[in-house]
Design a protein around this motif. Structure first.
Motif, PDB file in Angstrom:
ATOM      1  N   ARG A   1       0.825  -1.208   0.000  1.00 35.56           N
ATOM      2  CA  ARG A   1       0.000   0.000   0.000  1.00 35.56           C
ATOM      3  C   ARG A   1       0.863   1.262   0.000  1.00 35.56           C
ATOM      4  O   ARG A   1       0.539   2.247  -0.671  1.00 35.56           O
ATOM      5  CB  ARG A   1      -0.932  -0.012   1.214  1.00 35.56           C
ATOM      6  N   LEU A   2       1.955   1.216   0.764  1.00 41.37           N
ATOM      7  CA  LEU A   2       2.844   2.362   0.832  1.00 41.37           C
ATOM      8  C   LEU A   2       3.503   2.624  -0.518  1.00 41.37           C
ATOM      9  O   LEU A   2       3.550   3.765  -0.993  1.00 41.37           O
ATOM     10  CB  LEU A   2       3.914   2.128   1.904  1.00 41.37           C
ATOM     11  N   MET A   3       3.994   1.570  -1.167  1.00 38.19           N
ATOM     12  CA  MET A   3       4.627   1.723  -2.472  1.00 38.19           C
ATOM     13  C   MET A   3       3.637   2.228  -3.515  1.00 38.19           C
ATOM     14  O   MET A   3       4.000   2.970  -4.426  1.00 38.19           O
ATOM     15  CB  MET A   3       5.242   0.386  -2.905  1.00 38.19           C
ATOM     16  N   ARG A   4       2.394   1.829  -3.374  1.00 35.68           N
ATOM     17  CA  ARG A   4       1.377   2.282  -4.320  1.00 35.68           C
ATOM     18  C   ARG A   4       1.099   3.769  -4.161  1.00 35.68           C
ATOM     19  O   ARG A   4       0.845   4.481  -5.147  1.00 35.68           O
ATOM     20  CB  ARG A   4       0.082   1.480  -4.099  1.00 35.68           C
TER      21      ARG A   4
ATOM     22  N   VAL B   1      10.761   5.240  -6.960  1.00 36.11           N
ATOM     23  CA  VAL B   1      10.351   4.118  -6.115  1.00 36.11           C
ATOM     24  C   VAL B   1       9.578   3.129  -6.984  1.00 36.11           C
ATOM     25  O   VAL B   1       8.743   3.529  -7.801  1.00 36.11           O
ATOM     26  CB  VAL B   1       9.460   4.595  -4.945  1.00 36.11           C
ATOM     27  N   VAL B   2       9.879   1.845  -6.823  1.00 33.83           N
ATOM     28  CA  VAL B   2       9.165   0.820  -7.586  1.00 33.83           C
ATOM     29  C   VAL B   2       7.672   0.920  -7.294  1.00 33.83           C
ATOM     30  O   VAL B   2       7.255   0.992  -6.137  1.00 33.83           O
ATOM     31  CB  VAL B   2       9.686  -0.589  -7.235  1.00 33.83           C
TER      32      VAL B   2
ATOM     33  N   ASN C   1      18.983  -3.350  -2.091  1.00 35.42           N
ATOM     34  CA  ASN C   1      17.628  -2.800  -2.240  1.00 35.42           C
ATOM     35  C   ASN C   1      17.570  -1.640  -3.230  1.00 35.42           C
ATOM     36  O   ASN C   1      16.552  -0.954  -3.302  1.00 35.42           O
ATOM     37  CB  ASN C   1      17.096  -2.333  -0.883  1.00 35.42           C
ATOM     38  N   LEU C   2      18.642  -1.439  -3.973  1.00 35.01           N
ATOM     39  CA  LEU C   2      18.713  -0.344  -4.928  1.00 35.01           C
ATOM     40  C   LEU C   2      18.768  -0.911  -6.341  1.00 35.01           C
ATOM     41  O   LEU C   2      19.773  -1.489  -6.755  1.00 35.01           O
ATOM     42  CB  LEU C   2      19.943   0.524  -4.639  1.00 35.01           C
ATOM     43  N   LEU C   3      17.666  -0.766  -7.069  1.00 32.53           N
ATOM     44  CA  LEU C   3      17.558  -1.298  -8.421  1.00 32.53           C
ATOM     45  C   LEU C   3      18.043  -0.270  -9.436  1.00 32.53           C
ATOM     46  O   LEU C   3      18.029   0.942  -9.181  1.00 32.53           O
ATOM     47  CB  LEU C   3      16.112  -1.687  -8.723  1.00 32.53           C
ATOM     48  N   LEU C   4      18.465  -0.761 -10.590  1.00 32.79           N
ATOM     49  CA  LEU C   4      18.992   0.103 -11.645  1.00 32.79           C
ATOM     50  C   LEU C   4      18.053   0.077 -12.841  1.00 32.79           C
ATOM     51  O   LEU C   4      17.812  -0.982 -13.428  1.00 32.79           O
ATOM     52  CB  LEU C   4      20.387  -0.361 -12.059  1.00 32.79           C
ATOM     53  N   ARG C   5      17.513   1.242 -13.159  1.00 28.38           N
ATOM     54  CA  ARG C   5      16.597   1.373 -14.297  1.00 28.38           C
ATOM     55  C   ARG C   5      17.315   2.103 -15.427  1.00 28.38           C
ATOM     56  O   ARG C   5      17.992   3.102 -15.191  1.00 28.38           O
ATOM     57  CB  ARG C   5      15.347   2.155 -13.868  1.00 28.38           C
ATOM     58  N   PRO C   6      17.183   1.623 -16.673  1.00 28.99           N
ATOM     59  CA  PRO C   6      17.828   2.316 -17.794  1.00 28.99           C
ATOM     60  C   PRO C   6      17.456   3.786 -17.817  1.00 28.99           C
ATOM     61  O   PRO C   6      16.290   4.158 -17.674  1.00 28.99           O
ATOM     62  CB  PRO C   6      17.284   1.576 -19.025  1.00 28.99           C
TER      63      PRO C   6
ATOM     64  N   LEU D   1      14.439   2.944  -5.686  1.00 31.79           N
ATOM     65  CA  LEU D   1      14.322   2.314  -4.372  1.00 31.79           C
ATOM     66  C   LEU D   1      13.329   1.167  -4.405  1.00 31.79           C
ATOM     67  O   LEU D   1      12.241   1.285  -4.974  1.00 31.79           O
ATOM     68  CB  LEU D   1      13.865   3.339  -3.336  1.00 31.79           C
ATOM     69  N   ALA D   2      13.718   0.068  -3.778  1.00 32.35           N
ATOM     70  CA  ALA D   2      12.832  -1.098  -3.686  1.00 32.35           C
ATOM     71  C   ALA D   2      12.811  -1.579  -2.238  1.00 32.35           C
ATOM     72  O   ALA D   2      13.522  -1.058  -1.380  1.00 32.35           O
ATOM     73  CB  ALA D   2      13.320  -2.198  -4.614  1.00 32.35           C
ATOM     74  N   ASP D   3      12.003  -2.596  -1.981  1.00 30.74           N
ATOM     75  CA  ASP D   3      11.915  -3.237  -0.673  1.00 30.74           C
ATOM     76  C   ASP D   3      11.633  -2.231   0.435  1.00 30.74           C
ATOM     77  O   ASP D   3      12.501  -1.897   1.242  1.00 30.74           O
ATOM     78  CB  ASP D   3      13.182  -4.025  -0.363  1.00 30.74           C
ATOM     79  N   LEU D   4      10.407  -1.772   0.471  1.00 30.67           N
ATOM     80  CA  LEU D   4       9.977  -0.840   1.516  1.00 30.67           C
ATOM     81  C   LEU D   4       9.333  -1.571   2.687  1.00 30.67           C
ATOM     82  O   LEU D   4       8.495  -1.027   3.406  1.00 30.67           O
ATOM     83  CB  LEU D   4       9.006   0.205   0.947  1.00 30.67           C
ATOM     84  N   GLY D   5       9.749  -2.811   2.892  1.00 31.30           N
ATOM     85  CA  GLY D   5       9.174  -3.608   3.968  1.00 31.30           C
ATOM     86  C   GLY D   5       9.420  -3.024   5.340  1.00 31.30           C
ATOM     87  O   GLY D   5       8.648  -3.265   6.277  1.00 31.30           O
TER      88      GLY D   5
END
Length: 340
Positions: free
Chosen positions: A57-60, A67-68, A135-140, A155-159
């Motif tokens: 819910r937070l990521m949404r 943020v993913v 927890n840090l993803l790389l986007r083109p 940023l990923a994994d907001l658990g």
């Protein structure tokens, strides 16, 4: 398990204590997705299930491409929840670090880009609490002005993420020890966005050196850290001019939270300025290492073989240029002596 909902699973891309992440495909939208599924051994724990759903819910709710983004939520037949996210296919910063430290300027650009991502999260009133390379993803990169070369950090994994207003009341120490701010390790609820700023400093330090500034395998080691111990100097590992960064990291990694940078975007600006400075100085440093005049009496040992090589090449070139002149003079002299 080949299908979850309408998503065809293709490969497992991550697994942790609480969940597994799969790469999948959405045939309806014709896009790759990432599907995060709660681990079955935690399915019966109501508190863990709620934390899992709170992350989705937070990521949404966070309206930032830093943020993913979550766009679907559901349950498996056995009742376990899952949520579906954008697939970010550039790997993680942890994978980049496996190849060792980066070029200093590149490392600082990455650090600045990470600071911008964290600033975007903070602008939404959220503290991440677990900013680590994994927890840090790389986007083109889409050609924007951000650093980090051909990719940008997401940023990923907001658990473990919490609203900043809630963070001050947390009493459980959670996170990755080597990148955890000391006040977060104490678990007394006395932390805010500056805990993430500490983590940004630790990740950037690791990009520069290949390892975090303080190695800690447990929360206990975080708590036992000497408050007066500064971060290791960058000078042994990097060029002397990079030593000017020592003060920057001393502030980012300060044990005392009040001595730390207050805003992530302020730290980003400082890192960007230092990255630009290093890029401008790089050609000069290279010139200093290789250019030695013929009049120099003392030669640095690192380039001791260069001057003789250049002298031999210059002597050979002058000799070749002089040959036609010698032949012309010889011909004129011969005609003068014998042609009369």
């Amino acid at each position: 398990m080949d299908v979850i909902g309408r998503y065809r699973l293709q490969a497992k891309i991550g697994a942790g204590a609480f969940a597994t992440v799969w790469r999948g495909y959405d045939d309806d939208l014709d896009v790759d997705v990432a599907v995060k599924v709660l681990a079955d051994n935690w399915a019966s724990r109501a508190d863990v299930r709620e934390r899992f759903l709170s992350e989705a819910r937070l990521m949404r709710r966070i309206a930032s491409d830093r943020v993913v983004r979550v766009f679907d939520l559901g349950k498996l037949p056995d009742g376990r929840p899952y949520f579906v996210m954008d697939y970010v296919g550039g790997g993680t910063l942890a994978e980049v670090l496996r190849h060792g430290p980066l070029d200093p300027a590149d490392a600082l650009w990455w650090g600045a880009d990470l600071s911008r991502a964290v600033a975007a999260l903070h602008s939404e009133g959220v503290v991440h609490r677990d900013v680590t390379p994994a927890n840090l993803l790389l986007r083109p990169n889409q050609g924007d002005e951000s650093g980090g070369g051909t990719h940008r950090i997401v940023l990923a994994d907001l658990g473990l993420a919490k609203r900043a207003a809630e963070a001050s009341g947390l009493t459980q120490a959670v996170g990755t020890p080597s990148y955890m701010a000391p006040e977060q390790g104490r678990g007394d609820g006395g932390f805010d966005e500056r805990a993430d700023i500490y983590a940004v400093g630790a990740v950037t330090y690791a990009l520069l050196t290949g390892h975090p500034p303080y190695s800690a395998g447990s929360i206990t080691e975080v708590l036992n850290r000497d408050p007066d111990l500064p971060p290791p100097s960058l000078r042994p590992a990097l060029h002397d001019s990079v030593g000017q960064l020592d003060d920057l990291f001393a502030r980012a990694l300060a044990y005392d939270v009040d001595a730390r940078w207050e805003r992530a975007d302020t730290l980003a600006e400082r890192l960007e300025a230092e990255a630009y400075r290093l890029e401008q100085e790089a050609p000069l440093r290279a010139l200093e290492r290789t250019h030695i005049s013929d009049e120099d009496e003392e030669l640095p040992t690192t380039v001791a073989t260069d001057p003789p090589v250049r002298r031999r090449r210059r002597t050979r070139a002058l000799f070749l240029l002089a040959l036609p002149v010698v032949f012309v003079l010889a011909g004129v002299g011969g005609w003068y002596l014998f042609g009369q």
